[in-house]
Design a protein around this motif. Sequence first.
Motif, PDB file in Angstrom:
ATOM      1  N   LYS A 294      -5.239   6.104  -7.776  1.00  0.00           N
ATOM      2  CA  LYS A 294      -5.194   5.052  -8.781  1.00  0.00           C
ATOM      3  C   LYS A 294      -4.059   4.053  -8.563  1.00  0.00           C
ATOM      4  O   LYS A 294      -4.215   2.860  -8.827  1.00  0.00           O
ATOM      5  N   HIS A 295      -2.910   4.531  -8.082  1.00  0.00           N
ATOM      6  CA  HIS A 295      -1.774   3.620  -7.920  1.00  0.00           C
ATOM      7  C   HIS A 295      -1.967   2.665  -6.741  1.00  0.00           C
ATOM      8  O   HIS A 295      -1.201   1.706  -6.586  1.00  0.00           O
ATOM      9  N   LEU A 296      -3.016   2.879  -5.936  1.00  0.00           N
ATOM     10  CA  LEU A 296      -3.305   1.988  -4.812  1.00  0.00           C
ATOM     11  C   LEU A 296      -4.476   1.049  -5.105  1.00  0.00           C
ATOM     12  O   LEU A 296      -4.891   0.292  -4.226  1.00  0.00           O
ATOM     13  N   ARG A 297      -4.991   1.091  -6.317  1.00  0.00           N
ATOM     14  CA  ARG A 297      -6.132   0.236  -6.660  1.00  0.00           C
ATOM     15  C   ARG A 297      -5.690  -1.185  -6.982  1.00  0.00           C
ATOM     16  O   ARG A 297      -4.786  -1.397  -7.784  1.00  0.00           O
ATOM     17  N   SER A 298      -6.345  -2.127  -6.356  1.00  0.00           N
ATOM     18  CA  SER A 298      -6.054  -3.536  -6.603  1.00  0.00           C
ATOM     19  C   SER A 298      -6.341  -3.905  -8.046  1.00  0.00           C
ATOM     20  O   SER A 298      -7.332  -3.455  -8.632  1.00  0.00           O
ATOM     21  N   GLN A 299      -5.487  -4.751  -8.604  1.00  0.00           N
ATOM     22  CA  GLN A 299      -5.727  -5.265  -9.958  1.00  0.00           C
ATOM     23  C   GLN A 299      -6.719  -6.422  -9.950  1.00  0.00           C
ATOM     24  O   GLN A 299      -7.247  -6.774 -11.003  1.00  0.00           O
TER      25      GLN A 299
END
Length: 359
Positions: A294-299
């Motif tokens: 999740k912390h690598l998912r693009s906004q």
Amino acid sequence: MPKKIFFTPGPSALYFTVEEHLKAALKEQVMEINHRSAQAEAYYRQTEENLKALMNIPADYRVLFLSSATEIWERQLQNFVTQKSFHYCYGAFSNRFYDFATDWKLSPEKAEAPFGQLPDTNPDLIPSDTELVTMALNETSTGVAFPTESIYTIRQKHKEALIAVDGVSALPVTDLNFSMVDSVYFSVQKCFGLPAGLGVWIVSPRAIEAAKSKLQSGQSIGSYMALPNLVKNAEKGQTTYTANVLGIYLLGRVAGDMLEKGIDTIRHEARYKSALLYHTLEQHPELTPFVSEKHLRSQTVAVANTSGSSSVIIDALKAKGLVIGNGYGQYKGKQIRIASFPTHSKEQIELLADLINQL
């Protein structure tokens, strides 16, 4: 025919103020003036000023205008690298920059990861003689985001190397400390919601000196489009070529609109829209977010695997007037990609989420 809403990850929906700015451009005859005129120079300076204010770019960095981010890949190799570059490769676009370096007969090295994942960012893996380190803040093909904290760690470990950041589908949403990097570039058809055909290259004094040093060592850095020549013209509010004056004008106006709205508001909305999209993708029985961490998912670009052909979902949404992107390259037909750029309102993303839930 009702207007469609484009959630494609570039070109994408125009920023909502562009229509009025185009009308103003016609009145001001922006498309007709000489690109060396005082009027055109004023547009250049205003755009540079607005971009610097919007993204907190240091005063001594130069803002240059070229044709596209793709061109800027080549200009960076041309100006900065004599032998060795190091590339983080985790998608079609970050891989392509590495391929450019190979085509230039340089000695590039890379840290690579399967699509949907991020390579090991341990700075000890970067050779000490590396001249240029490259990464994409946002890999548009896969939706993987490169943590800014990792960039700053690399800078601390490799103080002599130049760091080049691809901000194509991330800026101005991602909060980047420009003083920690040397070369940042993007095209305007994604987060800035403008027609394609303009690349923005932001360079540090260190980067400019590196190009001059390479030239002084007897190596070629090009001619007409060499960095020192680009900077020389930029100091006068000009480009080396017949400029895309309309593109520069529109970018300046949109950056001004974003300043008025407030970058904190834009980034707060981006977090909300991103959270809603990923929640929708996680809950849907036919969809799975491509980036598992999740912390690598693009906004700004959400990518999801589809259990069947992605065309079923794409076509169903298109029939409702909402256009989303297909998977990129080998993932075409197997994934969907959804842009959530500053021009996409919370209400539009909520509408999209509701319609996806109904499929």
